[in-house]
Write a protein that holds these residues in place. Structure first.
Motif, PDB file in Angstrom:
ATOM      1  N   TYR A 337       0.858  -1.180   0.000  1.00 45.88           N
ATOM      2  CA  TYR A 337       0.000   0.000   0.000  1.00 45.88           C
ATOM      3  C   TYR A 337       0.894   1.230   0.000  1.00 45.88           C
ATOM      4  CZ  TYR A 337      -3.467   3.439   1.498  1.00 45.88           C
ATOM      5  OH  TYR A 337      -4.284   4.544   1.582  1.00 45.88           O
ATOM      6  N   LYS A 338       0.767   2.040  -1.034  1.00 49.77           N
ATOM      7  CA  LYS A 338       1.586   3.243  -1.193  1.00 49.77           C
ATOM      8  C   LYS A 338       3.074   2.914  -1.108  1.00 49.77           C
ATOM      9  CE  LYS A 338      -1.860   6.593   0.387  1.00 49.77           C
ATOM     10  NZ  LYS A 338      -2.193   7.666   1.360  1.00 49.77           N
ATOM     11  N   GLY A 339       3.426   1.779  -1.706  1.00 44.60           N
ATOM     12  CA  GLY A 339       4.832   1.399  -1.764  1.00 44.60           C
ATOM     13  C   GLY A 339       5.346   0.643  -0.560  1.00 44.60           C
ATOM     14  N   ASN A 340       4.514   0.480   0.460  1.00 43.01           N
ATOM     15  CA  ASN A 340       4.936  -0.235   1.661  1.00 43.01           C
ATOM     16  C   ASN A 340       4.194  -1.560   1.786  1.00 43.01           C
ATOM     17  OD1 ASN A 340       6.618   1.930   2.709  1.00 43.01           O
ATOM     18  ND2 ASN A 340       4.694   3.012   3.134  1.00 43.01           N
ATOM     19  N   LYS A 341       4.907  -2.609   2.143  1.00 44.18           N
ATOM     20  CA  LYS A 341       4.266  -3.901   2.354  1.00 44.18           C
ATOM     21  C   LYS A 341       3.331  -3.810   3.556  1.00 44.18           C
ATOM     22  CE  LYS A 341       5.277  -8.825   2.899  1.00 44.18           C
ATOM     23  NZ  LYS A 341       6.332  -9.847   3.091  1.00 44.18           N
ATOM     24  N   VAL A 342       2.127  -4.330   3.403  1.00 43.59           N
ATOM     25  CA  VAL A 342       1.150  -4.267   4.498  1.00 43.59           C
ATOM     26  C   VAL A 342       1.703  -5.009   5.706  1.00 43.59           C
ATOM     27  CG1 VAL A 342      -1.169  -4.890   5.236  1.00 43.59           C
ATOM     28  CG2 VAL A 342      -0.800  -4.058   2.914  1.00 43.59           C
ATOM     29  N   GLU A 343       2.146  -6.225   5.517  1.00 45.03           N
ATOM     30  CA  GLU A 343       2.929  -7.008   6.484  1.00 45.03           C
ATOM     31  C   GLU A 343       2.132  -7.566   7.652  1.00 45.03           C
ATOM     32  OE1 GLU A 343       7.452  -6.898   8.232  1.00 45.03           O
ATOM     33  OE2 GLU A 343       6.425  -4.996   7.925  1.00 45.03           O
TER      34      GLU A 343
END
Length: 398
Positions: A337-343
């Motif tokens: 999401y927006k370049g970041n892994k949700v994780e």
């Protein structure tokens, strides 16, 4: 020398459910259009007849101390309710009325636990169970249940988890957070193990009136042997939309009830006198509001379920009771999401409330770190708006 504080109290985790719900309320107060699927709190007002009795109690001066474990009149009404609804025979000397369901559980574990005693808690679980057990020097023992079994502990799983230190099993049906409920035959199988192994079962039946599929069964109703091993816990919060009134109650052996009443007399004196009058009216007055709320919850359950299972990359079982949707989002945690892994689900919940103005409960503290919980105890239009936003967020994940 610096003063030290209680290590036990400092180790208690704050309720993530209440924290997220508080965040949603804070945003709403600031004018943000937030949809909160957070705390399990009915959106209905307490029925008018119950409120009117409370007002009359205030006006008539019923504002003094009562007996520590509750008024005789309310105990008699609870005893009658146990007999008619739960098919359990608890006399008034076996009933303790408390300041809500959490207080009832606190009383129970104070009464039965000694240091090192183990309490089996099927996972997923309501997040307060292990914290209350630990407060009274017990050891939570988690048994992870399977989706194919409806997230319900089986007799074999229970038997395998019991050790010489096991004191009790916590059994919550209908369940928070899954909404699933145990059948009579499942309870009979568990009861056999409980009696054979000679442990207690703490039967949390707070959602007993909110069953949409199948018939509700109290485990203590299945025979004298299991009755003698059961402490039954319920309350007014969910069935009668009385969360803020704080009235819970237990049915148990006379010996356990006496211990709980003695402890409560020192900790809180008595349950709120006015709320006890209101609870008496709730149990003995018209019950049409209870049925009307259940019918509405069933509609919301059906709508929520159909919407969620149509979303991509998530799954859920259809709840049989309570008012929760327990959703597997494990596939979404690998996305970005927006370049970041949700994780993790904490991040997922954070993105939802910050960018989509929707509050959901991440279920790490419920023992299932790849699930979220939605409470559908909100009106259907709000549910639709919230699910629209959730679906839009899910679709945006890369």
């Amino acid at each position: 020398m610096a003063l030290t504080l209680s290590k036990k109290a400092q180790a208690v985790k704050p309720s993530s459910t209440l924290a997220i719900s508080a965040k949603a309320k804070e945003l709403k107060a600031a004018g943000v259009d937030v949809v909160s699927f957070g705390a399990g709190e009915p959106d209905f007002n307490t029925p008018e007849n119950i409120c009117n009795v409370a007002i009359d109690a205030i006006k008539s001066g019923f504002t003094k101390y009562t007996a520590a474990s509750g008024t005789p009149e309310l105990k008699a009404a609870i005893s009658a309710k146990f007999k008619s609804f739960n098919k359990i025979d608890y006399g008034t000397d076996q009933i303790v009325i408390s300041n809500g369901g959490k207080h009832s559980l606190t009383n129970i574990f104070q009464a039965i636990l000694n240091p090192g005693d183990e309490v089996i808690i099927p996972s997923p679980y309501w997040l307060s169970y292990p914290e209350i057990v630990k407060l009274f020097d017990g050891v939570p023992v988690f048994v992870t249940t399977k989706a194919e079994n409806g997230f319900k502990i089986t007799a074999d799983e229970l038997s395998a988890a019991i050790t010489p230190n096991t004191k009790a099993l916590v059994l919550n049906t209908p369940n928070n957070p899954t909404g699933m409920a145990y059948t009579r035959s499942e309870l009979e199988a568990l009861a056999k193990v409980i009696v054979e192994k000679d442990i207690f079962v703490v039967a949390d039946e707070m959602y007993e009136n909110l069953m949409y599929d199948g018939e509700f069964t109290s485990i203590a109703s299945l025979g004298k042997d299991i009755y003698d091993h059961t402490i039954t816990c319920s309350g007014m919060s969910k069935s009668y939309a009385m969360t803020g009134w704080r009235i819970g109650y237990t049915g148990s052996s006379k010996e356990i009830a006496k211990i709980m009443g003695s402890v409560q007399s020192h900790e809180t004196s008595n349950p709120n006198s006015i709320a006890q009058k209101a609870a008496l009216e709730a149990l003995t007055g018209p019950q049409d509001s209870v049925e009307a709320m259940k019918v509405e919850y069933a509609k919301r359950r059906d709508y929520t379920y159909e919407r969620v299972i149509a979303m991509k990359d998530v799954t859920m079982l259809k709840p049989q009771g309570a008012f929760y949707a327990f959703i597997d989002v494990s596939k979404l945690l690998t996305k970005s999401y927006k370049g970041n892994k949700v994780e993790n689900v904490a991040n997922l919940a954070k993105y939802l409330i910050e960018d989509y103005n929707v509050a959901v409960i991440p279920c790490e503290d419920f023992g299932f770190p790849t699930y979220i919980r939605l409470s559908y105890a909100i009106n259907i239009d709000t549910i639709k708006k919230g699910l629209d936003r959730i679906e839009a967020f899910f679709n945006e994940l890369a």
